[in-house]
Design a protein around this motif. Sequence first.
Motif, PDB file in Angstrom:
ATOM      1  N   HIS A  86       0.836  -1.203   0.000  1.00 52.19           N
ATOM      2  CA  HIS A  86       0.000   0.000   0.000  1.00 52.19           C
ATOM      3  C   HIS A  86       0.871   1.253   0.000  1.00 52.19           C
ATOM      4  N   THR A  87       1.910   1.236   0.831  1.00 53.51           N
ATOM      5  CA  THR A  87       2.792   2.411   0.949  1.00 53.51           C
ATOM      6  C   THR A  87       3.515   2.694  -0.364  1.00 53.51           C
ATOM      7  N   VAL A  88       4.026   1.645  -1.016  1.00 54.82           N
ATOM      8  CA  VAL A  88       4.741   1.845  -2.278  1.00 54.82           C
ATOM      9  C   VAL A  88       3.805   2.402  -3.342  1.00 54.82           C
ATOM     10  N   LEU A  89       2.601   1.856  -3.434  1.00 55.85           N
ATOM     11  CA  LEU A  89       1.659   2.350  -4.440  1.00 55.85           C
ATOM     12  C   LEU A  89       1.252   3.788  -4.158  1.00 55.85           C
ATOM     13  N   GLU A  90       1.124   4.145  -2.907  1.00 57.17           N
ATOM     14  CA  GLU A  90       0.773   5.525  -2.547  1.00 57.17           C
ATOM     15  C   GLU A  90       1.784   6.525  -3.103  1.00 57.17           C
ATOM     16  N   GLY A  91       3.055   6.125  -3.155  1.00 58.88           N
ATOM     17  CA  GLY A  91       4.080   7.059  -3.623  1.00 58.88           C
ATOM     18  C   GLY A  91       4.578   6.798  -5.024  1.00 58.88           C
ATOM     19  N   LEU A  92       4.008   5.800  -5.697  1.00 60.62           N
ATOM     20  CA  LEU A  92       4.531   5.386  -6.997  1.00 60.62           C
ATOM     21  C   LEU A  92       4.493   6.509  -8.031  1.00 60.62           C
ATOM     22  N   PHE A  93       3.449   7.330  -7.989  1.00 58.62           N
ATOM     23  CA  PHE A  93       3.239   8.327  -9.045  1.00 58.62           C
ATOM     24  C   PHE A  93       3.627   9.743  -8.617  1.00 58.62           C
ATOM     25  N   ASP A  94       4.398   9.849  -7.553  1.00 54.47           N
ATOM     26  CA  ASP A  94       4.780  11.181  -7.054  1.00 54.47           C
ATOM     27  C   ASP A  94       5.533  11.989  -8.111  1.00 54.47           C
ATOM     28  N   HIS A  95       6.265  11.319  -8.994  1.00 52.33           N
ATOM     29  CA  HIS A  95       7.063  12.033  -9.996  1.00 52.33           C
ATOM     30  C   HIS A  95       6.590  11.755 -11.422  1.00 52.33           C
ATOM     31  N   ALA A  96       5.366  11.280 -11.545  1.00 54.85           N
ATOM     32  CA  ALA A  96       4.818  11.005 -12.879  1.00 54.85           C
ATOM     33  C   ALA A  96       4.344  12.300 -13.524  1.00 54.85           C
ATOM     34  N   ASN A  97       4.529  12.418 -14.844  1.00 54.12           N
ATOM     35  CA  ASN A  97       4.036  13.606 -15.549  1.00 54.12           C
ATOM     36  C   ASN A  97       2.738  13.306 -16.292  1.00 54.12           C
ATOM     37  N   PHE A  98       2.051  12.238 -15.890  1.00 50.62           N
ATOM     38  CA  PHE A  98       0.778  11.851 -16.493  1.00 50.62           C
ATOM     39  C   PHE A  98      -0.220  11.539 -15.377  1.00 50.62           C
ATOM     40  N   PRO A  99      -1.506  11.747 -15.622  1.00 54.46           N
ATOM     41  CA  PRO A  99      -2.513  11.411 -14.613  1.00 54.46           C
ATOM     42  C   PRO A  99      -2.863   9.926 -14.632  1.00 54.46           C
ATOM     43  N   VAL A 100      -3.325   9.434 -13.496  1.00 47.46           N
ATOM     44  CA  VAL A 100      -3.804   8.057 -13.374  1.00 47.46           C
ATOM     45  C   VAL A 100      -5.321   8.100 -13.240  1.00 47.46           C
ATOM     46  N   VAL A 101      -6.016   7.430 -14.169  1.00 43.75           N
ATOM     47  CA  VAL A 101      -7.475   7.342 -14.077  1.00 43.75           C
ATOM     48  C   VAL A 101      -7.827   5.954 -13.548  1.00 43.75           C
ATOM     49  N   LEU A 102      -8.630   5.925 -12.495  1.00 41.38           N
ATOM     50  CA  LEU A 102      -8.956   4.659 -11.843  1.00 41.38           C
ATOM     51  C   LEU A 102     -10.231   4.838 -11.025  1.00 41.38           C
ATOM     52  N   ALA A 103     -11.324   4.284 -11.534  1.00 43.56           N
ATOM     53  CA  ALA A 103     -12.630   4.530 -10.932  1.00 43.56           C
ATOM     54  C   ALA A 103     -13.023   3.525  -9.862  1.00 43.56           C
ATOM     55  N   ASN A 104     -12.374   2.357  -9.824  1.00 44.47           N
ATOM     56  CA  ASN A 104     -12.878   1.306  -8.934  1.00 44.47           C
ATOM     57  C   ASN A 104     -11.922   0.921  -7.815  1.00 44.47           C
ATOM     58  N   LEU A 105     -11.101   1.865  -7.360  1.00 44.90           N
ATOM     59  CA  LEU A 105     -10.250   1.608  -6.205  1.00 44.90           C
ATOM     60  C   LEU A 105     -10.400   2.730  -5.196  1.00 44.90           C
ATOM     61  N   ARG A 106     -10.503   2.357  -3.923  1.00 44.23           N
ATOM     62  CA  ARG A 106     -10.647   3.322  -2.843  1.00 44.23           C
ATOM     63  C   ARG A 106      -9.734   2.938  -1.691  1.00 44.23           C
ATOM     64  N   GLU A 107      -9.471   3.932  -0.833  1.00 46.28           N
ATOM     65  CA  GLU A 107      -8.820   3.637   0.433  1.00 46.28           C
ATOM     66  C   GLU A 107      -9.802   2.839   1.303  1.00 46.28           C
ATOM     67  N   LYS A 108      -9.314   2.315   2.419  1.00 46.68           N
ATOM     68  CA  LYS A 108     -10.164   1.509   3.290  1.00 46.68           C
ATOM     69  C   LYS A 108     -11.350   2.305   3.846  1.00 46.68           C
ATOM     70  N   ASP A 109     -11.182   3.617   3.988  1.00 49.72           N
ATOM     71  CA  ASP A 109     -12.286   4.449   4.471  1.00 49.72           C
ATOM     72  C   ASP A 109     -13.193   4.910   3.340  1.00 49.72           C
ATOM     73  N   ASN A 110     -12.985   4.333   2.152  1.00 55.97           N
ATOM     74  CA  ASN A 110     -13.783   4.603   0.953  1.00 55.97           C
ATOM     75  C   ASN A 110     -13.488   5.954   0.309  1.00 55.97           C
TER      76      ASN A 110
END
Length: 456
Positions: A86-110
């Motif tokens: 979870h921690t690695v994925l949280e920071g994976l896109f910190d330096h990406a120059n493109f957006p991530v579109v993802l409609a069906n994933l949420r944190e545990k608190d939704n």
Amino acid sequence: MEKIRILHTNDLHSHFETFPKIERFLKKAQKDQTVDEVFTFDAGDFMDRSHPLSEATKGQANIELMNRFNYNAITIGNNEGISNSHTVLEGLFDHANFPVVLANLREKDNSMPRWCTPYKIFITKQNTRIAVVGLTAAYPMTYGPNGWNVKLIANTMDNLLPQLEDKYDMLIVVSHIGLTMDRFLAQNYPQINLIVGGHSHDLLENGEKVNKTWITQTGKWGKYVGDIHVNLKDHHVVEIKPTTHPTSKMEELKDDEKYISSLRQKGIDILTKEKIADLPAEFDNNKMRAIEASLDAITDFAKTDIGMLSTGLFLKPFNSGVFTEADLQQALPHPMHVVRSTLKGEDLWRLVMEVEKNRHYLKKFHLVGMSFRGKIFGEIVYKGITVDPESRTVYVNSKEIEPEKFYTIAVLDHYVLIPFFPTLAIVGQNEFLFPQYLRTVVGDYLAKKYPLKENR
């Protein structure tokens, strides 16, 4: 007539050997003056921790390389969402120059993850509104233990489409859900004009039309790049023409091979500096000793006294002496997780019978997918379990199995997913253990059992 060109990739899986060709192709195509606009998308599984540089940098090398592809948007695959903590994925896109579109994933608190958005709406130069929705494979039993709340595809679309109503002229879904589910979307959501897909590694050289929806996918490992021409009139789609381009036929420059090798070597160099343990001489060129130690590792981690592993997982034996992260990554490149499975004695007996029944077949069986990064499945090796083949009697720690007693066994998520041992999936009370995965579990155990000497 408005002309739009859409370039796309999927399931690159850290196959950096195709990246130089893909980069040159995309950059040239993105300058195409015969169309009004060019968009570029990726449909997930772009990283794979079986590559030493991806492992060493926790995917940041992938982001750095993909930044050069000029993506307009990407979605994630299960390799990003499950193989990473979870921690690695949280920071994976910190330096990406493109957006991530993802409609069906949420944190545990939704709540929505900070690094993605359900969709993006792009406005073309002629003011056509293109909505791009991202979806990833819905695997609750593995996303859940990793700290995520993954939503089912149909529920996601049913909730999202009303929000998008009247906000777009063309609807694109960038999906990492596989061809079967893409066809489901096309059959049930006619609003979708185009699905840019991935996950199932299907090559649709000229796309596939289901009802009014076009589905595209480029196979795996960057062997092909997708290329779609879209014609619109008065902001309405009138024609979609998908095609693909094999990277094998793209120009190769003399420095490509050297560059590709340097990426792998860079990862190995980083991992070599990370020392794990000091293994005794008994490990030298002894694959069975590596398997036995790994069985000890997964049973210790899962707090069980029985377990099983397959020999095909071990691509190399563990060398004696100083054992590094590079050694471990090359021996066990698989992004798999340990599972603690609880079974009644009669069900454990049946599981063992399934293993024994399939043993000869699996010994040389070439297995593809489901997180396996080897060549053949190999043989199952048990810890704490013995079998009398003539009487078909199973012993657990030298005692005959008790049909009504409950036992816990350490296995891998891989064994739950493959079709050869159905007992695990059907009646096993399976606890997927995150965030550690096979390689880190084994490494932690070796470090504890065979600590490095001070002068090492």
